[in-house]
Design a protein around this motif. Structure first.
Motif, PDB file in Angstrom:
ATOM      1  N   GLY A 165      12.107  28.314  69.991  1.00 38.25           N
ATOM      2  CA  GLY A 165      12.587  26.990  69.620  1.00 38.25           C
ATOM      3  C   GLY A 165      13.491  26.403  70.675  1.00 38.25           C
ATOM      4  N   ALA A 166      14.791  26.425  70.397  1.00 40.17           N
ATOM      5  CA  ALA A 166      15.762  25.771  71.271  1.00 40.17           C
ATOM      6  C   ALA A 166      15.771  26.336  72.676  1.00 40.17           C
ATOM      7  N   VAL A 167      15.541  27.643  72.821  1.00 41.88           N
ATOM      8  CA  VAL A 167      15.572  28.272  74.143  1.00 41.88           C
ATOM      9  C   VAL A 167      14.143  28.677  74.527  1.00 41.88           C
ATOM     10  N   GLY A 168      13.205  27.850  74.133  1.00 40.75           N
ATOM     11  CA  GLY A 168      11.804  28.087  74.442  1.00 40.75           C
ATOM     12  C   GLY A 168      11.103  26.781  74.737  1.00 40.75           C
ATOM     13  N   ALA A 219      15.116  32.231  68.533  1.00 41.68           N
ATOM     14  CA  ALA A 219      15.479  31.022  69.274  1.00 41.68           C
ATOM     15  C   ALA A 219      14.629  30.824  70.517  1.00 41.68           C
ATOM     16  N   TYR A 220      14.038  31.906  71.015  1.00 39.55           N
ATOM     17  CA  TYR A 220      13.193  31.794  72.207  1.00 39.55           C
ATOM     18  C   TYR A 220      11.855  31.123  71.911  1.00 39.55           C
ATOM     19  N   LEU A 263      20.000  25.317  77.984  1.00 40.73           N
ATOM     20  CA  LEU A 263      19.728  25.469  76.554  1.00 40.73           C
ATOM     21  C   LEU A 263      20.299  26.774  76.010  1.00 40.73           C
ATOM     22  N   GLY A 264      20.157  27.846  76.786  1.00 43.61           N
ATOM     23  CA  GLY A 264      20.709  29.128  76.367  1.00 43.61           C
ATOM     24  C   GLY A 264      22.215  29.075  76.223  1.00 43.61           C
ATOM     25  N   THR A 265      22.880  28.371  77.135  1.00 43.79           N
ATOM     26  CA  THR A 265      24.334  28.226  77.067  1.00 43.79           C
ATOM     27  C   THR A 265      24.740  27.430  75.828  1.00 43.79           C
ATOM     28  N   LEU A 266      23.990  26.371  75.526  1.00 48.49           N
ATOM     29  CA  LEU A 266      24.297  25.556  74.347  1.00 48.49           C
ATOM     30  C   LEU A 266      24.181  26.368  73.061  1.00 48.49           C
ATOM     31  N   VAL A 267      23.151  27.230  72.972  1.00 56.48           N
ATOM     32  CA  VAL A 267      22.975  28.061  71.781  1.00 56.48           C
ATOM     33  C   VAL A 267      24.029  29.158  71.721  1.00 56.48           C
ATOM     34  N   ALA A 268      24.263  29.826  72.853  1.00 55.48           N
ATOM     35  CA  ALA A 268      25.208  30.943  72.881  1.00 55.48           C
ATOM     36  C   ALA A 268      26.635  30.504  72.572  1.00 55.48           C
ATOM     37  N   THR A 269      26.986  29.256  72.931  1.00 54.93           N
ATOM     38  CA  THR A 269      28.335  28.752  72.689  1.00 54.93           C
ATOM     39  C   THR A 269      28.451  27.997  71.365  1.00 54.93           C
ATOM     40  N   GLY A 270      27.359  27.933  70.596  1.00 51.92           N
ATOM     41  CA  GLY A 270      27.408  27.279  69.297  1.00 51.92           C
ATOM     42  C   GLY A 270      27.326  25.774  69.335  1.00 51.92           C
TER      43      GLY A 270
END
Length: 338
Positions: A127-130, A124-125, A295-302
């Motif tokens: 993509g979404a968190v990158g 994910a680093y 972005l990290g919060t959005l991915v980590a929380t689904g």
């Protein structure tokens, strides 16, 4: 030190990029010097901007040198270190390029960053968190500046940038409309990424037809547009923009083979007093911490669950890259190296 496989750019494309522009090379990994670390890459990122770097032409970044490792983002693991800031086993993100290993001067600012994979997958680093996620964040937050209740549109909606854009736009209370290619991608955009509507551009053969579909999806017009494609898609969206609309120009993939991309209705920029701004996310490093935190919060929380297309092995990278340029990928295009 391990033997290293690399992919070099050995010729520049004339028009469409070809697999023959690349060559697989086997090389010896040099011994580490003080301050350096050896990184074993787990994933390589493939991104549309790489096509522009294959040309020997003036751009916002230097062309990719011939007979050298093709540049690109990577995530991986430190397997040897002569730098006290990095230990063997650290998961890291950097610009290791199209190769299995990279030797990195870890004292160079921004060359390597440690990442936490407890709640966020390593891939994910890229993509979404990158870089793609921060690209979506910057274009939306800093250029489009959305207000709750407005209508946002993004092209290439199911790619790495578009999927992050959807989550960020919905979090700000905006009606969010995607443009993507094919019914499967459009279903995914609505059912999993949270788009209110997704328009299949492949059902439309000209800008007028696509614009009509967009007007039906955006009855109150379009206030913000994130541009990844250009060409017919940009023509269609311009016909739907509201007065004082904002357009963040990130990519023009329709023209990456060198074909001109004329605008059919440029006067609309004036009559609708539109803001049209291009940007390169690497020129705005000051926003990365804030963007990556959200972005990290959005991915980590689904709340952001982007899809990945994964090619297996370094030798698969050229064909996967050429497929990306034709929209054959579904979500973020990666190459698994370990």
């Amino acid at each position: 030190m391990p033997t290293n496989q690399q992919i070099h750019l050995v010729s520049r494309p004339s028009g469409e990029a070809l697999a023959s522009n690349f060559k697989l090379i086997v090389s010896e990994t040099p011994a580490l010097q003080d301050g350096q670390v050896l990184v074993r890459h787990h994933f390589l990122s493939l991104d549309p901007y790489m096509r522009g770097r294959m040309n020997d032409a003036k751009s916002y970044t230097a062309p990719q040198a011939l007979n050298e490792v093709m540049g690109g983002g990577t995530v991986g693991e430190v397997v040897e270190s002569r730098n006290p800031k990095f230990a063997v086993g650290d998961k890291v993100v950097g610009m290791g390029g199209w190769q299995q290993y990279s030797v990195v001067d870890a004292n160079q600012l921004g060359a390597l960053r440690k990442v936490d994979t407890t709640l966020i997958p390593l891939s994910a680093y890229l993509g979404a968190v990158g870089m793609p996620g921060v690209t979506a964040w910057y274009g939306l937050v800093k250029i489009i500046e959305p207000k709750a209740g407005e209508t946002m549109v993004v092209s290439a909606a199911t790619g790495a940038v578009g999927s992050a854009f959807a989550a960020l736009s919905k979090a700000r209370g905006c009606r969010t409309v995607g443009i993507a290619g094919g019914p499967e991608k459009c279903r995914y955009a609505v059912d999993e990424l949270g788009f209110d509507v997704c328009i299949d551009y492949k059902l439309h053969h000209d800008a007028a037809s696509l614009s009509k579909a967009l007007k039906d999806a955006c009855p109150d017009g379009v206030d913000g547009y994130f541009e990844n494609v250009g060409g017919m898609v940009l023509d269609a969206v311009l016909l739907c923009m509201n007065a004082f609309g904002r357009i963040a120009v990130c990519g023009m993939i329709a023209g990456y083979d060198g074909a001109p991309l004329p605008l059919s209705h440029p006067a609309l920029i004036l009559t609708n007093r539109l803001k049209v701004q291009g940007f390169i996310v690497s020129e705005h490093m000051e926003v990365w911490p804030e963007a990556l935190k959200e972005l990290g919060t959005l991915v980590a929380t689904g709340k952001l669950k982007p899809r990945e297309s994964i090619a297996q092995g370094l030798e698969a990278a050229p064909e996967a890259f050429l497929g990306l340029l034709k929209g054959k990928n579904f979500g973020k295009q990666l190459v698994k190296l370990a």
